[in-house]
Design an enzyme around this catalytic site. Structure first.
Site, mmCIF file in Angstrom:
data_model
loop_
_atom_site.group_PDB
_atom_site.id
_atom_site.type_symbol
_atom_site.label_atom_id
_atom_site.label_comp_id
_atom_site.label_asym_id
_atom_site.label_seq_id
_atom_site.Cartn_x
_atom_site.Cartn_y
_atom_site.Cartn_z
ATOM 1 N N GLN A 75 -32.899 78.784 -19.683
ATOM 2 C CA GLN A 75 -32.191 77.828 -18.848
ATOM 3 C C GLN A 75 -31.510 78.558 -17.687
ATOM 4 O O GLN A 75 -30.825 79.567 -17.896
ATOM 5 C CB GLN A 75 -31.168 77.091 -19.705
ATOM 6 C CG GLN A 75 -29.892 76.653 -19.017
ATOM 7 C CD GLN A 75 -30.043 75.346 -18.283
ATOM 8 O OE1 GLN A 75 -30.654 75.329 -17.227
ATOM 9 N NE2 GLN A 75 -29.540 74.283 -18.844
ATOM 10 N N ARG A 77 -28.963 77.817 -15.910
ATOM 11 C CA ARG A 77 -27.507 77.752 -15.947
ATOM 12 C C ARG A 77 -26.969 78.531 -17.140
ATOM 13 O O ARG A 77 -27.344 78.278 -18.279
ATOM 14 C CB ARG A 77 -27.059 76.292 -16.019
ATOM 15 C CG ARG A 77 -25.552 76.109 -15.898
ATOM 16 C CD ARG A 77 -25.200 74.636 -15.982
ATOM 17 N NE ARG A 77 -23.786 74.437 -15.799
ATOM 18 C CZ ARG A 77 -23.172 73.277 -15.960
ATOM 19 N NH1 ARG A 77 -23.880 72.218 -16.297
ATOM 20 N NH2 ARG A 77 -21.882 73.149 -15.768
ATOM 21 N N GLY A 96 -20.172 57.399 -26.360
ATOM 22 C CA GLY A 96 -21.419 57.981 -26.807
ATOM 23 C C GLY A 96 -22.140 58.709 -25.684
ATOM 24 O O GLY A 96 -21.668 58.759 -24.553
ATOM 25 N N LEU A 98 -24.574 58.643 -23.003
ATOM 26 C CA LEU A 98 -25.180 57.534 -22.257
ATOM 27 C C LEU A 98 -26.580 57.860 -21.750
ATOM 28 O O LEU A 98 -27.426 56.983 -21.631
ATOM 29 C CB LEU A 98 -24.274 57.147 -21.085
ATOM 30 C CG LEU A 98 -22.859 56.686 -21.471
ATOM 31 C CD1 LEU A 98 -22.058 56.356 -20.218
ATOM 32 C CD2 LEU A 98 -22.924 55.478 -22.392
ATOM 33 N N GLU A 116 -28.414 70.307 -21.416
ATOM 34 C CA GLU A 116 -27.655 71.223 -22.278
ATOM 35 C C GLU A 116 -26.160 70.947 -22.214
ATOM 36 O O GLU A 116 -25.441 71.073 -23.221
ATOM 37 C CB GLU A 116 -27.923 72.683 -21.893
ATOM 38 C CG GLU A 116 -27.229 73.666 -22.827
ATOM 39 C CD GLU A 116 -27.567 75.122 -22.555
ATOM 40 O OE1 GLU A 116 -26.785 75.991 -22.991
ATOM 41 O OE2 GLU A 116 -28.610 75.386 -21.917
ATOM 42 N N ARG A 117 -25.655 70.554 -21.053
ATOM 43 C CA ARG A 117 -24.221 70.264 -20.922
ATOM 44 C C ARG A 117 -23.832 69.094 -21.830
ATOM 45 O O ARG A 117 -22.801 69.134 -22.507
ATOM 46 C CB ARG A 117 -23.901 69.949 -19.455
ATOM 47 C CG ARG A 117 -22.435 69.660 -19.175
ATOM 48 C CD ARG A 117 -22.195 69.602 -17.668
ATOM 49 N NE ARG A 117 -20.847 69.137 -17.380
ATOM 50 C CZ ARG A 117 -20.511 67.876 -17.191
ATOM 51 N NH1 ARG A 117 -21.442 66.927 -17.268
ATOM 52 N NH2 ARG A 117 -19.264 67.531 -16.932
ATOM 53 N N ARG A 118 -24.669 68.049 -21.862
ATOM 54 C CA ARG A 118 -24.409 66.900 -22.738
ATOM 55 C C ARG A 118 -24.472 67.322 -24.209
ATOM 56 O O ARG A 118 -23.702 66.855 -25.038
ATOM 57 C CB ARG A 118 -25.442 65.800 -22.467
ATOM 58 C CG ARG A 118 -25.106 64.900 -21.288
ATOM 59 C CD ARG A 118 -26.321 64.137 -20.799
ATOM 60 N NE ARG A 118 -27.124 64.947 -19.903
ATOM 61 C CZ ARG A 118 -28.417 64.750 -19.687
ATOM 62 N NH1 ARG A 118 -29.051 63.794 -20.322
ATOM 63 N NH2 ARG A 118 -29.076 65.516 -18.853
ATOM 64 N N ASN A 150 -30.442 70.868 -12.435
ATOM 65 C CA ASN A 150 -29.173 71.541 -12.179
ATOM 66 C C ASN A 150 -28.818 71.562 -10.701
ATOM 67 O O ASN A 150 -27.647 71.435 -10.339
ATOM 68 C CB ASN A 150 -29.214 72.976 -12.726
ATOM 69 C CG ASN A 150 -29.024 73.028 -14.226
ATOM 70 O OD1 ASN A 150 -28.039 72.543 -14.749
ATOM 71 N ND2 ASN A 150 -29.983 73.604 -14.932
ATOM 72 N N ARG A 153 -27.543 68.172 -9.661
ATOM 73 C CA ARG A 153 -26.192 67.934 -10.157
ATOM 74 C C ARG A 153 -25.191 68.945 -9.596
ATOM 75 O O ARG A 153 -23.994 68.860 -9.875
ATOM 76 C CB ARG A 153 -26.175 68.038 -11.692
ATOM 77 C CG ARG A 153 -26.943 66.941 -12.390
ATOM 78 C CD ARG A 153 -26.982 67.187 -13.887
ATOM 79 N NE ARG A 153 -27.707 66.155 -14.584
ATOM 80 C CZ ARG A 153 -27.137 65.046 -15.073
ATOM 81 N NH1 ARG A 153 -25.844 64.847 -14.899
ATOM 82 N NH2 ARG A 153 -27.854 64.145 -15.711
#
Length: 320
Positions: A75, A77, A96, A98, A116-118, A150, A153
């Protein structure tokens, strides 16, 4: 009453006339042609088109245990803001996850392609299952998707972004133009990003940590010495210099050093006279002497009244 005469035409003549006028023989032929033509005109050709139904697999959202999901070690990041993760985890507790994670099936687990952040925030929130979409991609496609997500975002720091571009170029033999097209950026943007990887590793770490910006980092790329590069980066951080201030600093470093003029042996005599004139005139006086004992005297004044005062003083000295 005269008798009517009756002529009997010979068959030969009749046949001859019929033939000459294009009679019944040709008429039947024409009739046959016309009928055939009508039949041809009325023929309806039915073309059977086979309908080809292609089955397309639409990604279906499902739920997977969080313990079965692992991040992608490649990844792009690497750094995650802990405060932002805690904030997202609080949102997940309430609403939750989303947006489903994008994953692909490995041997006995699912590898994250995007999200991965979620996933990290869900772990903090104590969630047991998360929604996922399972897809099958090549290693290069996984890398591209993770990078694009990434970038969109704005989750990558400049060094992480540059390293991801470098990997696409080095490992997958893509050209800079191709990378630019895939991530919807200009070729110049890719080139500028890659230049950051020429910085000293310590300076790159400072960019990753947010101590200096990519703009600061680019201004010191012209310094070849790694230690000097790091020293300037530390100065930027310690003194909170702006990019413009760093640019001025770099110009001063690039300017050739001025050689100090060797003062004549009797320069102290001129300095002594300079001080005496200052005391007499009550203003700044500079004597610029040359090596051949020639030079000039500069007398400063700060108003018209002061100029007239100095003039009167010099005139009186001259009269005396």
């Amino acid at each position: 009453m005269p008798a009517k005469s009756t002529e009997t035409k010979s068959p030969a003549k009749s046949s001859s006339k019929t033939k000459g006028k294009g009679g019944l023989g040709r008429g039947i032929s024409n009739l046959i042609n016309v009928e055939e033509k009508k039949k041809e005109d009325n023929v309806v050709v039915k073309e059977v088109v086979k309908e080809v139904v292609k089955e397309v697999k639409v990604p279906v959202e499902t739920k997977v245990k969080l313990s079965l999901i692992e991040p992608n070690k490649d990844q792009p990041r690497k750094a995650f803001d802990e405060d932002a993760l805690i904030e997202l985890s609080e949102s997940i507790k309430q609403y939750g996850v989303l947006q489903p994670l994008l994953v692909q099936k490995k041997d006995d687990y699912y590898e994250i392609i995007a999200g991965e952040r979620r996933w990290r925030a869900a772990k903090l929130a104590g969630v047991k299952e998360v929604p996922v979409v399972i897809k099958d991609y090549s290693t290069q496609e996984v890398m591209e998707i993770a990078l694009i997500e990434n970038i969109q975002r704005e989750d990558l720091n400049p060094i992480e972004e540059a390293r991801a571009y470098q990997r696409l170029i080095k490992d997958y033999r893509l050209k800079q133009d191709e990378v630019a097209e895939k991530v919807s950026k200009s070729r110049a943007a890719i080139t500028n990003a890659l230049r950051l990887l020429k910085l000293d590793d310590r300076v790159q770490d400072m960019v990753i940590e947010g101590k200096i910006s990519s703009g600061h980092a680019r201004t010191i790329l012209s310094i070849d010495d790694n230690d000097k590069q790091y020293m300037i980066a530390q100065k930027i951080f310690d003194e909170k210099l702006s990019v413009r201030e760093v640019e001025k600093l770099m110009k001063s470093l690039d300017a050739p050093e001025k050689k100090e003029k060797k003062l004549p042996a009797n320069d102290f005599v001129y300095r002594d006279i300079e001080q005496k004139l200052k005391n007499i005139l009550g203003t700044q006086v500079i004597i610029k002497n040359k090596s051949n004992n020639k030079g000039k005297i500069e007398i400063d004044y700060y108003s018209q009244a002061e100029l007239e005062r100095i003039y009167d003083m010099l005139r009186k000295l001259n009269n005396n």
